[in-house]
Enzyme design. Structure first.
Site, PDB file in Angstrom:
ATOM      1  N   ASN A 193       0.476   8.225   0.109  1.00  0.00           N
ATOM      2  CA  ASN A 193       1.674   7.520  -0.320  1.00  0.00           C
ATOM      3  C   ASN A 193       1.369   6.022  -0.332  1.00  0.00           C
ATOM      4  O   ASN A 193       0.254   5.598  -0.006  1.00  0.00           O
ATOM      5  CB  ASN A 193       2.877   7.864   0.565  1.00  0.00           C
ATOM      6  CG  ASN A 193       2.664   7.516   2.028  1.00  0.00           C
ATOM      7  OD1 ASN A 193       1.986   6.537   2.360  1.00  0.00           O
ATOM      8  ND2 ASN A 193       3.237   8.311   2.923  1.00  0.00           N
ATOM      9  N   GLU A 196       0.196   4.557   3.078  1.00  0.00           N
ATOM     10  CA  GLU A 196      -1.139   5.060   3.413  1.00  0.00           C
ATOM     11  C   GLU A 196      -2.205   4.411   2.540  1.00  0.00           C
ATOM     12  O   GLU A 196      -3.292   4.066   3.023  1.00  0.00           O
ATOM     13  CB  GLU A 196      -1.172   6.578   3.255  1.00  0.00           C
ATOM     14  CG  GLU A 196      -0.375   7.333   4.313  1.00  0.00           C
ATOM     15  CD  GLU A 196      -0.171   8.791   3.983  1.00  0.00           C
ATOM     16  OE1 GLU A 196       0.146   9.562   4.914  1.00  0.00           O
ATOM     17  OE2 GLU A 196      -0.301   9.168   2.800  1.00  0.00           O
ATOM     18  N   ASP A 262       4.093  16.966   0.521  1.00  0.00           N
ATOM     19  CA  ASP A 262       3.482  18.296   0.534  1.00  0.00           C
ATOM     20  C   ASP A 262       3.700  19.006  -0.797  1.00  0.00           C
ATOM     21  O   ASP A 262       2.824  19.730  -1.287  1.00  0.00           O
ATOM     22  CB  ASP A 262       4.083  19.147   1.662  1.00  0.00           C
ATOM     23  CG  ASP A 262       3.773  18.598   3.045  1.00  0.00           C
ATOM     24  OD1 ASP A 262       2.722  17.947   3.194  1.00  0.00           O
ATOM     25  OD2 ASP A 262       4.579  18.821   3.963  1.00  0.00           O
TER      26      ASP A 262
END
Length: 323
Positions: A193, A196, A262
């Site tokens: 993301n 990150e 996910d």
């Protein structure tokens, strides 16, 4: 979705997401906090288990490879995955509780999250041989490494899994943790993301440094075919060979972003397992992510919901094998 079969192997940290849902109309006399009157409870697969659950919800085959917990919460997680036909391959049973994340909600708002975390120390318990032995028995079309930094994806597990997949000629998708970036070198694609990605790069995105530029730089540094950075309500960006594309978000209304990453990972994994182009993989991921964030908590998307989406008509020929 009439696509050919696709089997996705998922290696990573599993957890159980627990929801306590109620109403709050008064403050506690003991402390300045709301009193939640519980209406219902719900348990859902989390972490790597949620990736596998999303794959199965799409209608494809999912195999979850992870250490087995030794408590009632693992039994509950296993029961939930059995209902969605996720195959579980637990190479080893660990004498430790299953990771749980409890979210307490009132009036559709999350009040607090309580984590029961556990970490596998590979210096004390090396599970790499057990995991790689299970992988060697699988006939998978694609591998997902779902790293939540709880210890399953050790350096040996990451490198061994990537080498196994390369030997089979199948793609590897990594959902990364920034502190482990060196472990993912040589994977096919990673899906950080925004936060990150900034941590992986060591700098923030601004007017002088865009997410597209960051994705391209990460791709080069980590020797990957592509990098996909998810940007929340700004969609996602793809950096692949000769391709730099921004995909706008598809959600009409965002209810809860829990587990949306996910869903993105599972979507890209299925698309790559079907040998579809990068652009199609990302379009499919924006479609499914746009649907899942409209639901409460860690959730999945059904084929019917996908097919009823306006964006599906453009993607349908690829999944039907027509292009």
């Amino acid at each position: 979705m009439k696509a050919k079969r696709c089997k996705v192997a998922v290696v990573g940290d599993v957890m159980l997401d627990h929801y306590i849902i109620g109403r709050a109309s008064r403050l506690s006399p003991e402390a300045p906090v709301p009193v939640v009157e519980v209406i219902e409870e719900d348990y859902r697969p989390g972490g790597a288990a949620n990736v596998a659950n999303n794959v199965a919800a799409f209608g494809f085959d999912a195999v979850l490879v992870a250490p087995k917990g030794q408590d009632i919460y693992w039994d509950l997680l296993e029961s939930l995955l059995n209902k969605t036909r996720v195959a579980i391959c637990s190479p080893i049973t660990l004498n430790m509780p299953t990771i749980r994340k409890t979210r307490i909600l009132a009036r559709s708002q999350q009040i607090v999250r309580v984590d029961w975390d556990n970490y596998i120390d590979d210096r004390l318990c090396d599970i790499s041989k057990d995991i790689l032995k299970v992988l060697s028995t699988l006939d998978a079309d694609v591998l997902v490494i779902s790293d939540y930094a709880k210890g399953t994806v050790s350096e040996k597990v990451a490198s061994g899994s990537i080498n196994w997949a390369k030997g089979r000629g199948i793609p590897v998708i990594v959902d990364p943790k920034p502190q482990h970036k060196e472990r993912y070198i040589g994977a096919t694609v990673m899906t950080p993301n925004k936060l990150e990605a900034e941590m992986l790069l060591g700098r923030v995105f601004d007017g002088n440094f865009t997410p597209l530029e960051g994705a391209q730089l990460l791709r080069e540094r980590l020797s990957m075919e592509a990098v996909v950075i998810t940007l929340g309500d700004q969609g996602m960006v793809l950096a692949a060979k000769d391709e730099l594309i921004h995909f706008p978000a598809r959600a009409r209304e965002v209810y809860d972003v829990s587990g949306a990453g996910d869903t993105v990972v599972a979507s890209i994994a299925v698309a790559l397992g079907l040998r579809l182009p990068w652009r199609v993989a990302c379009e499919f991921a924006t479609l499914t992510a746009g649907l899942v964030v409209q639901k409460m908590g860690t959730a999945t998307v059904t084929p019917e919901e996908i097919e009823n989406s306006p964006e599906w008509e453009k993607l349908k020929p690829y999944f039907d094998g027509g292009q």
